[in-house]
Scaffold this motif. Sequence first.
Motif, PDB file in Angstrom:
ATOM      1  N   LEU A   1       6.652   7.361 -16.494  1.00 26.25           N
ATOM      2  CA  LEU A   1       6.959   5.968 -16.181  1.00 26.25           C
ATOM      3  C   LEU A   1       6.541   5.030 -17.314  1.00 26.25           C
ATOM      4  O   LEU A   1       7.262   4.090 -17.645  1.00 26.25           O
ATOM      5  N   SER A   2       5.403   5.296 -17.930  1.00 24.41           N
ATOM      6  CA  SER A   2       4.936   4.426 -19.009  1.00 24.41           C
ATOM      7  C   SER A   2       5.805   4.529 -20.251  1.00 24.41           C
ATOM      8  O   SER A   2       5.743   3.670 -21.130  1.00 24.41           O
ATOM      9  N   HIS A   3       6.637   5.577 -20.309  1.00 27.52           N
ATOM     10  CA  HIS A   3       7.578   5.737 -21.418  1.00 27.52           C
ATOM     11  C   HIS A   3       9.010   5.395 -21.004  1.00 27.52           C
ATOM     12  O   HIS A   3       9.967   5.775 -21.670  1.00 27.52           O
ATOM     13  N   GLY A   4       9.140   4.694 -19.871  1.00 27.59           N
ATOM     14  CA  GLY A   4      10.441   4.206 -19.433  1.00 27.59           C
ATOM     15  C   GLY A   4      11.315   5.219 -18.729  1.00 27.59           C
ATOM     16  O   GLY A   4      12.485   4.953 -18.482  1.00 27.59           O
ATOM     17  N   GLN A   5      10.758   6.372 -18.387  1.00 27.01           N
ATOM     18  CA  GLN A   5      11.532   7.429 -17.731  1.00 27.01           C
ATOM     19  C   GLN A   5      11.265   7.426 -16.229  1.00 27.01           C
ATOM     20  O   GLN A   5      10.126   7.212 -15.804  1.00 27.01           O
ATOM     21  N   PRO A   6      12.280   7.688 -15.415  1.00 30.56           N
ATOM     22  CA  PRO A   6      12.057   7.771 -13.972  1.00 30.56           C
ATOM     23  C   PRO A   6      11.255   9.017 -13.615  1.00 30.56           C
ATOM     24  O   PRO A   6      11.219   9.988 -14.371  1.00 30.56           O
ATOM     25  N   ALA A   7      10.609   8.955 -12.450  1.00 30.22           N
ATOM     26  CA  ALA A   7       9.801  10.083 -11.988  1.00 30.22           C
ATOM     27  C   ALA A   7       9.977  10.251 -10.482  1.00 30.22           C
ATOM     28  O   ALA A   7      10.117   9.263  -9.754  1.00 30.22           O
ATOM     29  N   ALA A   8       9.982  11.494 -10.035  1.00 26.53           N
ATOM     30  CA  ALA A   8      10.025  11.788  -8.604  1.00 26.53           C
ATOM     31  C   ALA A   8       8.604  11.684  -8.061  1.00 26.53           C
ATOM     32  O   ALA A   8       7.684  12.308  -8.590  1.00 26.53           O
ATOM     33  N   LEU A   9       8.408  10.850  -7.042  1.00 28.47           N
ATOM     34  CA  LEU A   9       7.087  10.648  -6.460  1.00 28.47           C
ATOM     35  C   LEU A   9       7.131  10.889  -4.955  1.00 28.47           C
ATOM     36  O   LEU A   9       8.071  10.459  -4.286  1.00 28.47           O
ATOM     37  N   PRO A  10       6.123  11.568  -4.414  1.00 26.84           N
ATOM     38  CA  PRO A  10       6.080  11.787  -2.967  1.00 26.84           C
ATOM     39  C   PRO A  10       6.017  10.458  -2.217  1.00 26.84           C
ATOM     40  O   PRO A  10       5.367   9.517  -2.664  1.00 26.84           O
ATOM     41  N   GLY A  11       6.710  10.393  -1.098  1.00 27.07           N
ATOM     42  CA  GLY A  11       6.681   9.206  -0.262  1.00 27.07           C
ATOM     43  C   GLY A  11       7.551   8.073  -0.732  1.00 27.07           C
ATOM     44  O   GLY A  11       7.442   6.959  -0.216  1.00 27.07           O
ATOM     45  N   THR A  12       8.431   8.337  -1.695  1.00 28.60           N
ATOM     46  CA  THR A  12       9.315   7.282  -2.203  1.00 28.60           C
ATOM     47  C   THR A  12      10.335   6.905  -1.142  1.00 28.60           C
ATOM     48  O   THR A  12      10.997   7.777  -0.574  1.00 28.60           O
ATOM     49  N   PRO A  13      10.473   5.600  -0.839  1.00 28.54           N
ATOM     50  CA  PRO A  13      11.517   5.181   0.103  1.00 28.54           C
ATOM     51  C   PRO A  13      12.908   5.475  -0.467  1.00 28.54           C
ATOM     52  O   PRO A  13      13.039   5.833  -1.639  1.00 28.54           O
ATOM     53  N   THR A  14      13.927   5.299   0.333  1.00 28.94           N
ATOM     54  CA  THR A  14      15.285   5.632  -0.106  1.00 28.94           C
ATOM     55  C   THR A  14      15.897   4.575  -1.014  1.00 28.94           C
ATOM     56  O   THR A  14      16.859   4.861  -1.722  1.00 28.94           O
ATOM     57  N   GLN A  15      15.356   3.363  -1.009  1.00 30.74           N
ATOM     58  CA  GLN A  15      15.892   2.309  -1.871  1.00 30.74           C
ATOM     59  C   GLN A  15      14.891   1.179  -2.006  1.00 30.74           C
ATOM     60  O   GLN A  15      13.930   1.093  -1.257  1.00 30.74           O
ATOM     61  N   GLY A  16      15.149   0.320  -2.988  1.00 28.77           N
ATOM     62  CA  GLY A  16      14.378  -0.907  -3.130  1.00 28.77           C
ATOM     63  C   GLY A  16      13.303  -0.878  -4.197  1.00 28.77           C
ATOM     64  O   GLY A  16      13.112   0.100  -4.904  1.00 28.77           O
ATOM     65  N   LEU A  17      12.619  -2.018  -4.276  1.00 30.51           N
ATOM     66  CA  LEU A  17      11.515  -2.188  -5.205  1.00 30.51           C
ATOM     67  C   LEU A  17      10.229  -1.727  -4.552  1.00 30.51           C
ATOM     68  O   LEU A  17      10.067  -1.830  -3.338  1.00 30.51           O
ATOM     69  N   LEU A  18       9.290  -1.254  -5.380  1.00 33.14           N
ATOM     70  CA  LEU A  18       8.008  -0.810  -4.846  1.00 33.14           C
ATOM     71  C   LEU A  18       6.918  -0.952  -5.885  1.00 33.14           C
ATOM     72  O   LEU A  18       7.182  -1.135  -7.064  1.00 33.14           O
ATOM     73  N   ALA A  19       5.690  -0.882  -5.406  1.00 33.42           N
ATOM     74  CA  ALA A  19       4.520  -0.941  -6.283  1.00 33.42           C
ATOM     75  C   ALA A  19       4.095   0.485  -6.601  1.00 33.42           C
ATOM     76  O   ALA A  19       3.985   1.316  -5.707  1.00 33.42           O
ATOM     77  N   VAL A  20       3.873   0.747  -7.880  1.00 31.08           N
ATOM     78  CA  VAL A  20       3.406   2.066  -8.313  1.00 31.08           C
ATOM     79  C   VAL A  20       1.911   1.947  -8.587  1.00 31.08           C
ATOM     80  O   VAL A  20       1.479   1.134  -9.403  1.00 31.08           O
ATOM     81  N   MET A  21       1.132   2.763  -7.873  1.00 30.67           N
ATOM     82  CA  MET A  21      -0.322   2.704  -7.949  1.00 30.67           C
ATOM     83  C   MET A  21      -0.878   3.973  -8.582  1.00 30.67           C
ATOM     84  O   MET A  21      -0.242   5.025  -8.550  1.00 30.67           O
ATOM     85  N   ASP A  22      -2.095   3.867  -9.117  1.00 28.11           N
ATOM     86  CA  ASP A  22      -2.772   5.077  -9.569  1.00 28.11           C
ATOM     87  C   ASP A  22      -3.599   5.611  -8.386  1.00 28.11           C
ATOM     88  O   ASP A  22      -3.698   4.942  -7.344  1.00 28.11           O
ATOM     89  N   PRO A  23      -4.171   6.807  -8.495  1.00 32.54           N
ATOM     90  CA  PRO A  23      -4.914   7.375  -7.367  1.00 32.54           C
ATOM     91  C   PRO A  23      -6.119   6.534  -6.929  1.00 32.54           C
ATOM     92  O   PRO A  23      -6.581   6.662  -5.790  1.00 32.54           O
ATOM     93  N   GLU A  24      -6.615   5.663  -7.794  1.00 28.94           N
ATOM     94  CA  GLU A  24      -7.744   4.807  -7.448  1.00 28.94           C
ATOM     95  C   GLU A  24      -7.310   3.491  -6.804  1.00 28.94           C
ATOM     96  O   GLU A  24      -8.140   2.636  -6.522  1.00 28.94           O
ATOM     97  N   GLY A  25      -6.001   3.301  -6.621  1.00 33.78           N
ATOM     98  CA  GLY A  25      -5.493   2.098  -5.973  1.00 33.78           C
ATOM     99  C   GLY A  25      -5.212   0.937  -6.891  1.00 33.78           C
ATOM    100  O   GLY A  25      -4.989  -0.185  -6.433  1.00 33.78           O
ATOM    101  N   ARG A  26      -5.192   1.170  -8.200  1.00 36.98           N
ATOM    102  CA  ARG A  26      -4.870   0.105  -9.158  1.00 36.98           C
ATOM    103  C   ARG A  26      -3.363   0.055  -9.380  1.00 36.98           C
ATOM    104  O   ARG A  26      -2.707   1.082  -9.452  1.00 36.98           O
ATOM    105  N   LEU A  27      -2.847  -1.152  -9.510  1.00 39.14           N
ATOM    106  CA  LEU A  27      -1.422  -1.357  -9.760  1.00 39.14           C
ATOM    107  C   LEU A  27      -1.082  -0.952 -11.184  1.00 39.14           C
ATOM    108  O   LEU A  27      -1.683  -1.435 -12.141  1.00 39.14           O
ATOM    109  N   LEU A  28      -0.114  -0.055 -11.319  1.00 42.58           N
ATOM    110  CA  LEU A  28       0.366   0.364 -12.641  1.00 42.58           C
ATOM    111  C   LEU A  28       1.607  -0.419 -13.041  1.00 42.58           C
ATOM    112  O   LEU A  28       1.817  -0.701 -14.213  1.00 42.58           O
ATOM    113  N   GLY A  29       2.435  -0.738 -12.068  1.00 42.35           N
ATOM    114  CA  GLY A  29       3.657  -1.463 -12.370  1.00 42.35           C
ATOM    115  C   GLY A  29       4.558  -1.525 -11.158  1.00 42.35           C
ATOM    116  O   GLY A  29       4.203  -1.079 -10.064  1.00 42.35           O
TER     117      GLY A  29
END
Length: 85
Positions: free
Chosen positions: A32-60
């Motif tokens: 993600l930090s290099h602009g590439q998409p990634a498959a993440l568990p629990g991803t909804p089927t559509q829309g915008l979302l917050a990407v967090m690190d395991p410690e709960g900090r917002l990554l983007g």
Amino acid sequence: GTATLDEHLLTPAAAVAGWPQVVADADARHRLSHGQPAALPGTPTQGLLAVMDPEGRLLGLGEVDTQGRVAPRRWLLARQSGASP
């Protein structure tokens, strides 16, 4: 002074507390930090979302693409440990 102001500042994660959130592992964070998409568990089927690190900090902010992966839309630059300000 600034210490008093710091007491009133919210974390970036607080700004997206009501958003759908996914947690990115180290591999996904790298992609993600290099602009590439990634498959993440629990991803909804559509829309915008917050990407967090395991410690709960917002990554983007990400958006679910047509293949169900999270594509980065706005990424925060994280200072690496040992880096100068």
